[in-house]
Design a protein around this motif. Structure first.
Motif, PDB file in Angstrom:
ATOM      1  N   ALA A 427       0.563  -0.875  -0.312  1.00 44.97           N
ATOM      2  CA  ALA A 427      -0.411  -0.206   0.061  1.00 44.97           C
ATOM      3  C   ALA A 427       0.976   1.279  -0.104  1.00 44.97           C
ATOM      4  O   ALA A 427       1.013   1.887  -0.540  1.00 44.97           O
ATOM      5  CB  ALA A 427      -0.764   0.400   1.646  1.00 44.97           C
ATOM      6  N   ARG A 428       1.905   0.628   0.868  1.00 47.85           N
ATOM      7  CA  ARG A 428       2.731   2.450   0.794  1.00 47.85           C
ATOM      8  C   ARG A 428       3.246   2.345  -0.336  1.00 47.85           C
ATOM      9  O   ARG A 428       3.236   4.226  -0.524  1.00 47.85           O
ATOM     10  CB  ARG A 428       2.840   2.173   1.932  1.00 47.85           C
ATOM     11  N   GLU A 429       3.938   1.613  -1.177  1.00 47.84           N
ATOM     12  CA  GLU A 429       4.777   2.067  -2.280  1.00 47.84           C
ATOM     13  C   GLU A 429       3.949   1.855  -2.960  1.00 47.84           C
ATOM     14  O   GLU A 429       4.264   2.302  -4.219  1.00 47.84           O
ATOM     15  CB  GLU A 429       5.444   1.285  -2.433  1.00 47.84           C
ATOM     16  N   LYS A 430       2.643   1.768  -3.295  1.00 44.64           N
ATOM     17  CA  LYS A 430       1.590   1.630  -4.519  1.00 44.64           C
ATOM     18  C   LYS A 430       2.142   1.034  -5.380  1.00 44.64           C
ATOM     19  O   LYS A 430       2.279   1.044  -6.422  1.00 44.64           O
ATOM     20  CB  LYS A 430       1.178   2.596  -4.817  1.00 44.64           C
ATOM     21  N   LEU A 431       2.178  -0.379  -5.323  1.00 42.46           N
ATOM     22  CA  LEU A 431       2.573  -1.578  -6.145  1.00 42.46           C
ATOM     23  C   LEU A 431       1.834  -1.787  -6.403  1.00 42.46           C
ATOM     24  O   LEU A 431      -0.157  -2.133  -6.004  1.00 42.46           O
ATOM     25  CB  LEU A 431       3.309  -2.257  -5.162  1.00 42.46           C
ATOM     26  N   ASP A 432       1.972  -2.905  -7.885  1.00 42.27           N
ATOM     27  CA  ASP A 432       0.958  -3.194  -9.056  1.00 42.27           C
ATOM     28  C   ASP A 432       0.840  -4.455  -8.484  1.00 42.27           C
ATOM     29  O   ASP A 432       0.523  -5.218  -9.305  1.00 42.27           O
ATOM     30  CB  ASP A 432       0.610  -3.294 -10.622  1.00 42.27           C
ATOM     31  N   VAL A 433      -0.210  -4.921  -7.434  1.00 46.28           N
ATOM     32  CA  VAL A 433       0.159  -6.448  -7.257  1.00 46.28           C
ATOM     33  C   VAL A 433      -1.390  -6.409  -6.915  1.00 46.28           C
ATOM     34  O   VAL A 433      -1.563  -5.907  -5.671  1.00 46.28           O
ATOM     35  CB  VAL A 433       0.912  -6.633  -5.595  1.00 46.28           C
ATOM     36  N   THR A 434      -1.962  -7.850  -7.021  1.00 46.86           N
ATOM     37  CA  THR A 434      -2.925  -8.878  -7.182  1.00 46.86           C
ATOM     38  C   THR A 434      -2.967 -10.090  -6.054  1.00 46.86           C
ATOM     39  O   THR A 434      -1.868 -10.833  -6.519  1.00 46.86           O
ATOM     40  CB  THR A 434      -4.083  -9.299  -8.179  1.00 46.86           C
ATOM     41  N   THR A 435      -2.854  -9.526  -4.769  1.00 49.22           N
ATOM     42  CA  THR A 435      -3.459 -10.924  -4.447  1.00 49.22           C
ATOM     43  C   THR A 435      -4.377 -11.418  -4.664  1.00 49.22           C
ATOM     44  O   THR A 435      -5.258 -11.081  -3.502  1.00 49.22           O
ATOM     45  CB  THR A 435      -2.119 -10.634  -2.729  1.00 49.22           C
ATOM     46  N   VAL A 436      -4.198 -12.961  -4.220  1.00 52.82           N
ATOM     47  CA  VAL A 436      -5.687 -14.247  -4.848  1.00 52.82           C
ATOM     48  C   VAL A 436      -5.169 -14.710  -3.300  1.00 52.82           C
ATOM     49  O   VAL A 436      -4.891 -15.866  -3.030  1.00 52.82           O
ATOM     50  CB  VAL A 436      -5.629 -14.759  -5.769  1.00 52.82           C
ATOM     51  N   ILE A 437      -5.982 -14.093  -2.414  1.00 50.58           N
ATOM     52  CA  ILE A 437      -6.147 -15.521  -0.753  1.00 50.58           C
ATOM     53  C   ILE A 437      -7.010 -16.268  -0.975  1.00 50.58           C
ATOM     54  O   ILE A 437      -7.741 -16.492  -1.327  1.00 50.58           O
ATOM     55  CB  ILE A 437      -6.199 -14.668   0.243  1.00 50.58           C
ATOM     56  N   LEU A 438      -6.317 -18.090  -0.932  1.00 48.36           N
ATOM     57  CA  LEU A 438      -7.004 -18.822  -1.386  1.00 48.36           C
ATOM     58  C   LEU A 438      -7.776 -19.680   0.364  1.00 48.36           C
ATOM     59  O   LEU A 438      -6.567 -20.116   0.898  1.00 48.36           O
ATOM     60  CB  LEU A 438      -6.198 -19.844  -1.735  1.00 48.36           C
ATOM     61  N   ALA A 439      -9.141 -18.812   1.059  1.00 48.77           N
ATOM     62  CA  ALA A 439      -8.922 -19.599   1.819  1.00 48.77           C
ATOM     63  C   ALA A 439      -9.987 -20.513   1.842  1.00 48.77           C
ATOM     64  O   ALA A 439     -11.527 -20.622   1.865  1.00 48.77           O
ATOM     65  CB  ALA A 439     -10.193 -17.735   2.552  1.00 48.77           C
ATOM     66  N   ASN A 440      -8.942 -21.346   2.207  1.00 47.97           N
ATOM     67  CA  ASN A 440     -10.111 -22.800   3.085  1.00 47.97           C
ATOM     68  C   ASN A 440      -9.299 -22.798   4.659  1.00 47.97           C
ATOM     69  O   ASN A 440     -10.748 -24.018   4.873  1.00 47.97           O
ATOM     70  CB  ASN A 440      -8.840 -23.976   2.425  1.00 47.97           C
ATOM     71  N   ARG A 441      -9.205 -21.939   5.078  1.00 43.79           N
ATOM     72  CA  ARG A 441      -9.506 -21.586   6.420  1.00 43.79           C
ATOM     73  C   ARG A 441      -9.008 -23.319   7.162  1.00 43.79           C
ATOM     74  O   ARG A 441      -9.604 -22.871   7.957  1.00 43.79           O
ATOM     75  CB  ARG A 441     -11.151 -21.004   6.819  1.00 43.79           C
ATOM     76  N   LYS A 442      -7.866 -23.806   6.790  1.00 47.74           N
ATOM     77  CA  LYS A 442      -7.230 -24.590   7.370  1.00 47.74           C
ATOM     78  C   LYS A 442      -6.194 -24.939   6.426  1.00 47.74           C
ATOM     79  O   LYS A 442      -5.496 -24.312   5.459  1.00 47.74           O
ATOM     80  CB  LYS A 442      -8.186 -26.212   6.993  1.00 47.74           C
TER      81      LYS A 442
END
Lengths: 514, 514
Positions: A427-442
């Protein structure tokens, strides 16, 4: 000029112009020197494993080192896991660690620790500067060591008095040796194996996985015919791939699949890669994935030039560059239920041109690589040392090392938790990153491993592998660090968010409920 | 019985019934054994520095070890910083690290690392189990080593085959030696110094800071008169204090203040504490805080019994237990602007009876300890090794080690970011922890240190000490991990939230904007 100023000048003179940092008191003179001397991009991270993982990601994209700035032994310790991954990736890093003043160390103040002892296992080069006059030359040696093929971590420990004392001398950049060429007998051995007509597998690692070398390797396989195949290692620092490039499969992670993939192999030719071994041992399963008795030929060791060696093998075989695979139209984004295959299809459809994919998708992600051979051209970066928590930092550093390219993080939720602080740096560096969190919660990979132990997990075991109760809310976690985020639980919703995220500047997190 | 089962049985036989864990594949047989054998409380954390810091907090409250469960060298590495703090706190911990199978280690699989090398600098005892038959006895030795005064970290590394192989033998609990008594000459030396009439300072650490020993030490000082004083170390594992208990000041953290506090001292008597040294060195400032030429008397070394030694000194001096300080009415909670002094006043007013305070308040917090001598009786736990990021984990472990008591974390925001994952464990375990995040949105301590270097920070330096841009939102971060939270920016709002949070079960986070 004090020692810290000589350090900054030497880094710049040696071509190191980016510093990922989490400084403390003992580094204040270095920070002051950075303030006075222009030319260094300084990137702050709020936990050291983000610093070191970002330096790894930067190095993988730039093929040259960034510096880190860490605070004393415990600050180094916090960054060791991603230095371990970087060591396995053979990433060049100039790892700077401030420490107690030389005269203060014997007093054993609370923060005093065995900084050198902790650094040595991940470093190809470790030194503690003796005084301010030595800092410049030590720094030049560190850069040289980091850049010498195949690349490594050079740790320079800087007692605070070596930074604040006057008498600094700017170090002169030292020549980086050209990678050695494969010896003729290695070329001959590989050629003989390939000509034998017996089942032969080339295992490629390191720089052999860049597009040019892959084209040559693909040409060799095509020239030899059905007896020859090529595979990448299971985990790789960077593979250049996608539409129009020579595709390469990897040795599978599960032992049974890896053994099956290499069954019948008579000749194994190693090109900058070690012979495939199981990631872990299991009772009554082999440790070496190739068949017993298989003949191993080392075409190039990691520090040698694989592109040159492959070219020489190609010439000997009369091989030409691999024919380009026929263009395949991109699929439509997947619809409906979220599965690994559906995600692969959507990635194949929507991955931006020249994206950098950072894959720490662990168990859910095993369909993602095989399903994206025909996506737009991109780079694929993996967790190389198995120390989970590399994905968000790698993506952060890759974005700084590859400006103008979209970084896409495919990120298991359990692994993401180790280094979620990296989102703040994005956020601070305004980087062009799309993070896909694969949320299986385990810790899904552990569920599988546990069943491999031969039992169904009871309450205690489930509790140690289950990240629900309470569920992590990645939208709030990302927002809390200044990153916009949204949740998707269908492939349609994901495709829409993914396209939007990639089209806008700055970071975005998608929590994909799987 | 396999090795893992013998391990669990041995831990329980040796009185270790709590395990903080972040397991991986190589620990699955241990997890399976925990599933089959009742009696062990298993607490999952999502990053290893939470595991180790929680084990430290537990040990400080229980005076006995919990076990950890970590995954291979990099998992250990992630927990080293809080093991460093625990080592400085002399906390007993049985540190269990799963690792590659003995026969798999030579294959140098990606996760293979120098686990022993990383463990040794923080451990008083380190061993890698050789086979399943050895695991039980090794475990019994580890518990004994951890519990032997003054307490330490015993690291037992468990190659996965030593856990899955049959042939486990339950280890027999080994006797923990009683702490040694001070030698007579040490008693005589302290008595002579105290009787000399020359300025004498007792420096107390470790078990000398529990209420009983403090009463005796206070009695000695009262009996000697104005020439004698007592002080605690700058950083302490646990001080029992508050209304009705003998108060004790600490050696100040800033070098100039520490030197001033000890100026004129002729005799320094060390009671389970080292001679005070500067936390860091600074140009042209001393490293030892006591005056040069001051005579140092070691009454007890850390492994000796300070309560016994103090009692013997008191008898020799004819001292009785210190007179209890007169009861002081609690102040009203502070109103208006948020300052360190106002926060101290509110804590003094509202701290719950028998609270456990975990202080990682760093720069803002320097008024908090002096301002709370008259709060309700409580324990005060500090960061002992200077490796920031201990507060949330310590609070987590202290809550498990001190059930029925409210834990209050006084937590700098920058430090909190290193181990914020601990909030999730607090939510999962429904721990009674109130965390006060002191949100100044900068590394304020570094701002002060930077000015000490003699310059005003420019843009680059400011950027490396500033946690704003973007601001961290601790309400969302806590909510994202399942912990309720609210923000306060006046003392009135804080007092109301603090009282409410302490009155309800489970964790709560207050972001106090300072």
């Amino acid at each position: 000029m004090n020692g810290a100023e000589s350090l900054v000048h030497t880094l710049l003179a040696c071509g190191v112009d980016t510093c990922f940092s989490n400084p403390g008191t003992s580094e204040m003179h270095f920070v002051a020197a950075l303030d006075r001397i222009p030319g260094m991009r300084c990137v702050l991270a709020l936990q050291e494993n983000v610093v070191t993982g970002a330096a790894d990601g930067y190095a993988r994209m730039q093929d040259r080192p960034a510096a880190t700035l860490l605070h004393c032994g415990p600050g180094l310790a916090n960054g060791l896991a991603n230095l371990h991954n970087a060591r396995r990736a053979r990433s060049p890093i100039v790892n700077l660690v401030g420490d107690q003043a030389t005269h203060h160390r014997p007093l054993d103040a609370p923060l005093t620790a065995d900084t050198e002892g902790w650094a040595r296992p991940v470093s190809t080069w470790t030194r503690t500067a003796a005084d301010a006059a030595a800092v410049g030359a030590d720094c030049a040696s560190a850069v040289q060591a980091a850049r010498t093929a195949p690349g490594g971590i050079a740790t320079l420990i800087l007692p605070s008095d070596t930074c604040w004392d006057e008498g600094g001398v700017v170090g002169t950049a030292r020549a980086v040796p050209t990678p050695a060429q494969a010896v003729p007998s290695a070329i001959d051995g590989a050629v003989r194996a390939l000509r034998s007509g017996q089942p032969t597998v080339l295992i490629l690692g390191g720089m052999a996985l860049r597009a040019g070398a892959l084209d040559v390797a693909g040409g060799i396989v095509a020239a030899v015919g059905t007896s020859a195949r090529m595979m990448a290692q299971t985990s790789n620092a960077r593979i250049e791939r996608g539409a129009g490039r020579t595709p390469i499969d990897r040795v599978p992670y599960p032992v049974d699949q890896a053994v099956a993939a290499l069954a019948g192999t008579v000749h194994l030719i190693l090109v900058g890669a070690p012979a495939p071994v199981g990631f872990f041992a299991y009772p009554n399963k082999p440790g070496l994935m190739a068949p017993p008795g298989c003949e191993v030929h080392v075409l190039t060791r990691p520090e040698q030039d694989p592109a040159d060696a492959l070219a020489r093998v190609a010439v000997a075989l009369g091989a030409t560059t691999a024919p380009k695979p026929a263009a395949v139209p991109r699929p439509e984004p997947a619809r409906g239920e979220v599965t690994s295959e559906a995600l692969a299809q959507t990635l194949c459809a929507l991955l931006p041109e020249h994206a950098v994919v950072v894959d720490e998708s662990v168990s859910f992600g095993r369909a993602l690589y095989p399903g994206t051979h025909d996506a737009a051209p991109h780079d694929w970066l993996q967790i190389t040392g198995g120390a989970i928590g590399c994905g968000i930092p790698l993506a952060t550093g890759a974005a700084i090392g590859a400006p103008g390219r979209r970084v896409v993080g495919l990120q298991a939720d359990g692994s993401a938790m180790y280094t979620l602080q990296g989102l703040w740096t994005q956020a601070r560096e305004k980087l062009d990153v799309t993070t896909v969190i694969l949320a299986n919660r385990k810790y899904a990979i552990l569920m599988g491993e546990y069943r491999g132990v031969g039992a169904n997990p009871g309450r205690t075991a489930l509790d140690m592998m289950d990240l629900g109760n309470p569920d992590l809310d990645w939208v709030r976690l990302a927002n809390g660090m200044g990153v916009e985020a949204a949740r998707a639980d269908t492939m349609e919703a994901f495709a829409e968010l993914f396209a939007q995220a990639n089209a806008r500047p700055g970071p975005f997190v998608i929590e994909l409920v799987i």
